[in-house]
Scaffold this motif. Sequence first.
Motif, PDB file in Angstrom:
ATOM      1  N   VAL A 177       0.823  -1.220   0.000  1.00 25.66           N
ATOM      2  CA  VAL A 177       0.000   0.000   0.000  1.00 25.66           C
ATOM      3  C   VAL A 177       0.852   1.262   0.000  1.00 25.66           C
ATOM      4  N   TYR A 180       1.396   3.505  -3.022  1.00 25.89           N
ATOM      5  CA  TYR A 180       0.262   4.048  -3.776  1.00 25.89           C
ATOM      6  C   TYR A 180      -0.527   5.087  -2.978  1.00 25.89           C
ATOM      7  N   ASP A 181      -1.318   5.884  -3.724  1.00 23.40           N
ATOM      8  CA  ASP A 181      -2.199   6.865  -3.088  1.00 23.40           C
ATOM      9  C   ASP A 181      -3.563   6.264  -2.789  1.00 23.40           C
ATOM     10  N   LEU A 182      -3.966   5.341  -3.636  1.00 22.08           N
ATOM     11  CA  LEU A 182      -5.313   4.779  -3.542  1.00 22.08           C
ATOM     12  C   LEU A 182      -5.266   3.341  -4.044  1.00 22.08           C
ATOM     13  N   TYR A 201     -11.335  10.820  -6.333  1.00 25.49           N
ATOM     14  CA  TYR A 201     -10.071  11.070  -5.621  1.00 25.49           C
ATOM     15  C   TYR A 201      -9.313  12.236  -6.267  1.00 25.49           C
ATOM     16  N   ILE A 204     -10.909  15.452  -5.364  1.00 26.44           N
ATOM     17  CA  ILE A 204     -10.556  15.800  -3.981  1.00 26.44           C
ATOM     18  C   ILE A 204      -9.173  16.456  -3.935  1.00 26.44           C
ATOM     19  N   LEU A 205      -8.236  15.874  -4.669  1.00 27.15           N
ATOM     20  CA  LEU A 205      -6.872  16.447  -4.700  1.00 27.15           C
ATOM     21  C   LEU A 205      -6.905  17.861  -5.275  1.00 27.15           C
ATOM     22  N   GLN A 207      -9.308  19.974  -5.028  1.00 24.79           N
ATOM     23  CA  GLN A 207      -9.862  20.880  -4.005  1.00 24.79           C
ATOM     24  C   GLN A 207      -8.790  21.262  -2.985  1.00 24.79           C
ATOM     25  N   ALA A 208      -7.935  20.279  -2.692  1.00 26.98           N
ATOM     26  CA  ALA A 208      -7.030  20.409  -1.522  1.00 26.98           C
ATOM     27  C   ALA A 208      -6.075  21.594  -1.658  1.00 26.98           C
TER      28      ALA A 208
ATOM     29  N   ASN B 185      -4.508   6.439   1.167  1.00 22.87           N
ATOM     30  CA  ASN B 185      -3.350   7.144   1.709  1.00 22.87           C
ATOM     31  C   ASN B 185      -3.827   8.542   2.111  1.00 22.87           C
ATOM     32  N   HIS B 188      -2.110  13.282   1.669  1.00 26.30           N
ATOM     33  CA  HIS B 188      -2.360  14.516   0.918  1.00 26.30           C
ATOM     34  C   HIS B 188      -3.811  14.977   0.938  1.00 26.30           C
ATOM     35  N   ILE B 189      -4.618  14.355   1.769  1.00 30.80           N
ATOM     36  CA  ILE B 189      -6.030  14.767   1.837  1.00 30.80           C
ATOM     37  C   ILE B 189      -6.440  14.971   3.296  1.00 30.80           C
ATOM     38  N   GLN B 193     -12.111  14.803   3.545  1.00 27.37           N
ATOM     39  CA  GLN B 193     -12.017  14.313   2.167  1.00 27.37           C
ATOM     40  C   GLN B 193     -11.941  12.780   2.130  1.00 27.37           C
TER      41      GLN B 193
END
Lengths: 208, 208
Positions: A177, A180-182, A201, A204-205, A207-208, B185, B188-189, B193
């Motif tokens: 894991v 990775y981000d997701l 996802y 969402i990034l 927006q961040a 992960n 970054h959120i 989110q």
Amino acid sequence: MSCNKIITITRQYGSGGRDIGRALAQKLEVSFYDKELITLAAKESGVHPEVFEEVDERPTNSLLYSLSTGLFRYGNGFSTMNDLPVNDRLYILQHKIIKELAEKENFVVVGRCADYVLRDCPNVVKVYIYADIDSRVQRAVERQEIDPARAKQAVLKADKNRANYYSFYSGKKWGLVENYDLCINSTHISDAQAVDLIIKYIDILNQA
Amino acid sequence: MSCNKIITITRQYGSGGRDIGRALAQKLEVSFYDKELITLAAKESGVHPEVFEEVDERPTNSLLYSLSTGLFRYGNGFSTMNDLPVNDRLYILQHKIIKELAEKENFVVVGRCADYVLRDCPNVVKVYIYADIDSRVQRAVERQEIDPARAKQAVLKADKNRANYYSFYSGKKWGLVENYDLCINSTHISDAQAVDLIIKYIDILNQA
């Protein structure tokens, strides 16, 4: 390095990761790179695409040896690329092409250690697609028209090849894991739904 | 077993998983179980909550031994629960309480091998929350008001405890993607989110 918006898809064999990647690229209206990288590497090197196709995403033990002995000087004024086994030549060419593409355009790329190759790019979203073994075997049965026992062998062998390829070239363990981000288990959702989740996802990034 | 809609959150220490779980439960308007399970176990057993608090999510080596020697007969007409170390008593009680709750109500539960305990429930969504080591250390520094070196030690030790606890009671390796439906992960959120992403996944399952 300066990079565009890129999504790397790492996928277990039979998880639908390639189809999800292609559908994602279509929905985002960006380029999609999978086998296309072989065509580009073949074009650049003059090697026949079928030769590269045979060794795609398979490691050899020779590159590290060549690097350690100083035999390998690609990009340093003179090149012994032709002395390297095709696996390593393909990896080096794909690596170079992925980096060049990352400076030029937005895209989705499947496999080829792209998450590792683009590790210094700030805009890369790294996705891992996996699924339960039974659903992966089922997908292999349907795609290859083979019986479940052979399909299971094929699935496990493909995983092993990808894991070896990834760890050989990146020095990291495949499928953890942390890389990775997701990570999405595709067993209970459709390809289109996995695409929706990845886009959520990305939104969402943004927006961040 | 018949089960309600349940979300299990497994979390790396310092990943924000607990806060994400609590916020998710609030948004879904369902119960939230974390330390609450200790209170329930204490109430049921008469053991003081502080005693259980000390050993929460820590394994011993005694339960398997007790099981293998036949010493353990809880639920079979006579009980030697009082002979077991508090870790194992807490695990057994939490396990039983989680299963009972799953038949009664919808909820979000954090840790306690709940994904394993509820493995036969069809409606369980299993989520894993993780984050890069630096951001986890930073969270630990802020929460515990300690220096980064000590915070890093705390993070790594907590991971080790959770991994041991999980593998001791489930026989499976903690943190492998295969155990979960969705792995996020959180580096970054924001927590909110991450909640949105989990809700998106649940909405997708409801469409399917």
